[in-house]
Motif scaffolding. Structure first.
Motif, PDB file in Angstrom:
ATOM      1  N   UNK A   6       0.813  -1.213   0.000  1.00  0.00           N
ATOM      2  CA  UNK A   6       0.000   0.000   0.000  1.00  0.00           C
ATOM      3  C   UNK A   6       0.842   1.256   0.000  1.00  0.00           C
ATOM      4  N   UNK A   7       0.308   2.278  -0.625  1.00  0.00           N
ATOM      5  CA  UNK A   7       1.011   3.555  -0.773  1.00  0.00           C
ATOM      6  C   UNK A   7      -0.013   4.679  -0.666  1.00  0.00           C
ATOM      7  N   UNK A   8       0.399   5.754  -0.020  1.00  0.00           N
ATOM      8  CA  UNK A   8      -0.392   6.981  -0.045  1.00  0.00           C
ATOM      9  C   UNK A   8       0.468   8.039  -0.705  1.00  0.00           C
ATOM     10  N   UNK A   9       0.163   8.376  -1.960  1.00  0.00           N
ATOM     11  CA  UNK A   9       0.955   9.388  -2.668  1.00  0.00           C
ATOM     12  C   UNK A   9       0.736  10.783  -2.077  1.00  0.00           C
ATOM     13  N   UNK A  10       1.537  11.732  -2.519  1.00  0.00           N
ATOM     14  CA  UNK A  10       1.363  13.125  -2.123  1.00  0.00           C
ATOM     15  C   UNK A  10       0.031  13.609  -2.672  1.00  0.00           C
ATOM     16  N   UNK A  11      -0.710  14.332  -1.861  1.00  0.00           N
ATOM     17  CA  UNK A  11      -2.142  14.532  -2.098  1.00  0.00           C
ATOM     18  C   UNK A  11      -2.485  15.223  -3.420  1.00  0.00           C
ATOM     19  N   UNK A  12      -1.718  16.168  -3.903  1.00  0.00           N
ATOM     20  CA  UNK A  12      -2.083  16.869  -5.133  1.00  0.00           C
ATOM     21  C   UNK A  12      -1.415  16.280  -6.372  1.00  0.00           C
ATOM     22  N   UNK A  13      -0.771  15.123  -6.199  1.00  0.00           N
ATOM     23  CA  UNK A  13      -0.095  14.518  -7.335  1.00  0.00           C
ATOM     24  C   UNK A  13      -1.060  13.707  -8.180  1.00  0.00           C
ATOM     25  N   UNK A  14      -0.748  13.625  -9.474  1.00  0.00           N
ATOM     26  CA  UNK A  14      -1.654  12.987 -10.425  1.00  0.00           C
ATOM     27  C   UNK A  14      -1.106  11.693 -11.013  1.00  0.00           C
ATOM     28  N   UNK A  15       0.213  11.521 -10.956  1.00  0.00           N
ATOM     29  CA  UNK A  15       0.857  10.360 -11.555  1.00  0.00           C
ATOM     30  C   UNK A  15       1.420   9.477 -10.435  1.00  0.00           C
ATOM     31  N   UNK A  16       1.232   8.192 -10.582  1.00  0.00           N
ATOM     32  CA  UNK A  16       1.682   7.273  -9.545  1.00  0.00           C
ATOM     33  C   UNK A  16       2.474   6.151 -10.194  1.00  0.00           C
ATOM     34  N   UNK A  17       3.462   5.671  -9.442  1.00  0.00           N
ATOM     35  CA  UNK A  17       4.403   4.701  -9.995  1.00  0.00           C
ATOM     36  C   UNK A  17       4.748   3.626  -8.954  1.00  0.00           C
ATOM     37  N   UNK A  18       5.106   2.463  -9.463  1.00  0.00           N
ATOM     38  CA  UNK A  18       5.749   1.441  -8.645  1.00  0.00           C
ATOM     39  C   UNK A  18       7.076   1.072  -9.290  1.00  0.00           C
TER      40      UNK A  18
ATOM     41  N   UNK B  83      15.816  -5.052  -6.449  1.00  0.00           N
ATOM     42  CA  UNK B  83      16.364  -6.281  -5.899  1.00  0.00           C
ATOM     43  C   UNK B  83      17.703  -5.944  -5.252  1.00  0.00           C
ATOM     44  N   UNK B  84      18.004  -6.599  -4.155  1.00  0.00           N
ATOM     45  CA  UNK B  84      19.199  -6.286  -3.378  1.00  0.00           C
ATOM     46  C   UNK B  84      20.447  -6.232  -4.257  1.00  0.00           C
ATOM     47  N   UNK B  85      21.126  -5.095  -4.215  1.00  0.00           N
ATOM     48  CA  UNK B  85      22.366  -4.937  -4.961  1.00  0.00           C
ATOM     49  C   UNK B  85      22.194  -4.591  -6.425  1.00  0.00           C
ATOM     50  N   UNK B  86      20.943  -4.405  -6.874  1.00  0.00           N
ATOM     51  CA  UNK B  86      20.705  -4.115  -8.278  1.00  0.00           C
ATOM     52  C   UNK B  86      20.081  -2.728  -8.459  1.00  0.00           C
ATOM     53  N   UNK B  87      19.894  -2.349  -9.719  1.00  0.00           N
ATOM     54  CA  UNK B  87      19.328  -1.041 -10.036  1.00  0.00           C
ATOM     55  C   UNK B  87      17.852  -0.970  -9.639  1.00  0.00           C
ATOM     56  N   UNK B  88      17.386   0.235  -9.443  1.00  0.00           N
ATOM     57  CA  UNK B  88      15.960   0.464  -9.300  1.00  0.00           C
ATOM     58  C   UNK B  88      15.308   0.251 -10.663  1.00  0.00           C
ATOM     59  N   UNK B  89      14.239  -0.551 -10.687  1.00  0.00           N
ATOM     60  CA  UNK B  89      13.589  -0.895 -11.952  1.00  0.00           C
ATOM     61  C   UNK B  89      12.135  -0.418 -11.959  1.00  0.00           C
ATOM     62  N   UNK B  90      11.736   0.137 -13.062  1.00  0.00           N
ATOM     63  CA  UNK B  90      10.361   0.593 -13.236  1.00  0.00           C
ATOM     64  C   UNK B  90       9.429  -0.606 -13.396  1.00  0.00           C
ATOM     65  N   UNK B  91       8.284  -0.538 -12.734  1.00  0.00           N
ATOM     66  CA  UNK B  91       7.260  -1.565 -12.914  1.00  0.00           C
ATOM     67  C   UNK B  91       6.071  -1.028 -13.708  1.00  0.00           C
TER      68      UNK B  91
END
Lengths: 117, 114
Positions: free
Chosen positions: A22-34, A38-46
């Motif tokens: 679960x996530x609560x984004x910043x209230x006036x934001x319109x775009x949401x992401x996940x 993985x440990x030791x690896x790059x951040x990956x877009x889902x």
């Protein structure tokens, strides 16, 4: 200062179980992401989500995953039938969007550490 | 696939030294963001650069976006132990009009010794 919040901070689950992050984004934001890291690896877009629908998803985001904005504040990531390789930090992010400049500054939550055993 | 390569991967310096971290790609980005990440936490946004050649300063940190918007650098002047952490660059590819997904570099882990 407004911030993105995520719950739980740590989730342990058995292989094959379903989890909801679960996530609560910043209230006036319109775009949401996940994203995941993985440990030791790059951040990956889902996946990205705008106007109550998925706007883009990566190859990682297959039928095992789904996202939902069940109300005006929460944004969830559901992982069905978890696998060992789903163990990672999962980050939610949100952005206000700035079509004029193309700068979509994304603000990240603290993450949920998912451990699949 | 748009790749962002960061260098160096690891950097260990003494307090007071200057350093530069690089973020390079063969692809063009509409914007590029620098984050700092502490262990077990989410990335914290430091700055966004949008215009080719743009320079932004944040106290002792200077960020530059390449003229062609394919690369960026982070320069820290007179590094302090509090600067220790993982620095990430992340960009939105110029051909990404739908979801504004960020492509992340692998990070530069900086350690500043007192």
């Amino acid at each position: 200062e407004p911030e993105v919040t995520q719950t739980p901070s740590h989730q342990v689950t058995q292989m094959g179980q379903e989890v909801i992050l679960r996530c609560v984004p910043i209230s006036n934001h319109l775009y949401f992401y996940w994203y995941r890291q993985i440990l030791g690896q790059k951040v990956e877009f889902l996946v990205s989500f705008y106007n109550n629908e998925i706007s883009e998803k990566s190859e990682i985001f297959d039928d095992q995953f789904s996202v939902e904005r069940p109300d005006g504040s929460n944004f969830t990531l559901k992982i069905r039938s978890t696998k060992l390789e789903d163990s990672a930090m999962y980050f939610c992010a949100s952005s206000e969007g700035d079509p004029g400049t193309g700068a979509y500054e994304q603000y990240f939550g603290p993450g949920t550490r998912l451990t699949v055993t | 696939t748009q790749l962002l390569e960061q260098s160096p991967q690891f950097l260990s310096i003494q307090e007071g030294e200057n350093l530069t971290v690089y973020c390079n790609s063969s692809s063009v980005f509409s914007s590029l963001q620098w984050y700092r990440q502490e262990p077990g936490e989410g990335p914290v946004l430091l700055v966004t650069v949008v215009t080719g050649g743009e320079v932004k300063k944040l106290k002792r940190l200077t960020f530059q976006f390449g003229d062609a918007r394919k690369d960026s650098s982070l320069h820290i002047t007179a590094a302090q132990p509090g600067d220790t952490g993982l620095y990430l660059c992340a960009g939105v590819p110029i051909d990404n009009n739908a979801g504004n997904m960020l492509t992340f570099g692998g990070g530069t882990r900086l350690m500043v010794k007192p």
